[in-house]
Design an enzyme around this catalytic site. Structure first.
Site, PDB file in Angstrom:
ATOM      1  N   CYS A   1       0.875  -1.175   0.000  1.00  0.00           N
ATOM      2  CA  CYS A   1       0.000   0.000   0.000  1.00  0.00           C
ATOM      3  C   CYS A   1       0.903   1.212   0.000  1.00  0.00           C
ATOM      4  O   CYS A   1       1.553   1.517   1.007  1.00  0.00           O
ATOM      5  CB  CYS A   1      -0.918  -0.015   1.221  1.00  0.00           C
ATOM      6  SG  CYS A   1      -1.969   1.462   1.330  1.00  0.00           S
TER       7      CYS A   1
ATOM      8  N   GLU B   1      -3.499   1.487  -6.082  1.00  0.00           N
ATOM      9  CA  GLU B   1      -2.546   0.462  -6.492  1.00  0.00           C
ATOM     10  C   GLU B   1      -2.288   0.622  -7.977  1.00  0.00           C
ATOM     11  O   GLU B   1      -3.117   1.176  -8.717  1.00  0.00           O
ATOM     12  CB  GLU B   1      -3.083  -0.933  -6.160  1.00  0.00           C
ATOM     13  CG  GLU B   1      -2.013  -1.997  -6.102  1.00  0.00           C
ATOM     14  CD  GLU B   1      -0.824  -1.593  -5.235  1.00  0.00           C
ATOM     15  OE1 GLU B   1       0.184  -1.121  -5.827  1.00  0.00           O
ATOM     16  OE2 GLU B   1      -0.899  -1.712  -4.013  1.00  0.00           O
TER      17      GLU B   1
END
Length: 210
Positions: free
Chosen positions: A2, A106
């Site tokens: 992340c 992402e």
């Protein structure tokens, strides 16, 4: 992993307003309050979080990323599967936190290019990611509490984008993550149960021009 997430502090959501009000009162006369970031959150920025104080939830300002010794880079993630084995993270295991978010970003590799995606649990305005934090010293001797976000295997819907995702805690697991104070063996069993890929439906949005 992340590498960025999203939290809009200006949005009229009661849960966010409550956290921000508590932080504003606590840091009313502190310059760190002006550093709190809203919108797309990057590593090394200061953000709202929830920590455990006397077995109660308390809003706090934390900085994202543990600085590496003599380097400018920071450690921003920790693999949930190995936090009890890695000395750095096992030493932080009593300092657990909740990181509020409205989504995370992402990137999917496509040859030499990368496509950015905004991802969140469907029908969920605010969720909490599992984190660990510790007091660190920055350049100039400044002491701050810094955190990492735990990651796990990706949910089925996002496996085609990336091989990891942040640990998003179910509502019933949030207090277990914050407050549970048991033996190492019991913690291992607890973490296996609650630090898992998100099981609900995900909302995935392709981000243009990024």
């Amino acid at each position: 992993m992340c590498g960025r997430y999203f939290l809009n502090l200006d949005e009229n959501i009661e849960e966010i307003k409550k956290i921000l009000d508590e932080i504003s009162q606590k840091y009313e006369k502190s310059p760190i309050l002006q550093k709190v970031k809203s919108g797309e959150i990057f590593p090394t920025e200061f953000v709202p979080s929830i920590v455990s104080k006397d077995f109660q939830r308390e809003a706090e300002i934390l900085r994202w990323g543990l600085p590496l010794q003599n380097k400018k880079e920071v450690i921003i993630n920790a693999r949930a599967e190995t936090i009890l084995e890695k000395p750095l993270f096992s030493s932080m295991i009593s300092n657990r936190c909740l990181i509020p978010a409205q989504g995370f970003f992402e990137w999917k590799k496509n040859g030499s290019k990368k496509q950015k995606f905004f991802i969140k649990p469907k029908d969920c305005n605010v969720f909490y990611m599992a984190g660990l934090y510790k007091r660190v010293e920055l350049e100039g001797g400044i002491l701050v509490d810094s955190f990492v976000i735990l990651t796990t295997e990706p949910a089925e819907e996002i496996k085609h984008i990336h091989s990891r995702m942040p640990v998003i805690l179910k509502k019933e697991y949030e207090d277990l993550w914050l407050f549970e104070n048991v033996s190492q063996r019991a913690l291992r069993d607890l973490f296996l149960r609650i630090l898992k890929p998100w099981e609900g439906e995900m909302e995935i949005i392709e981000v243009k021009n990024n």
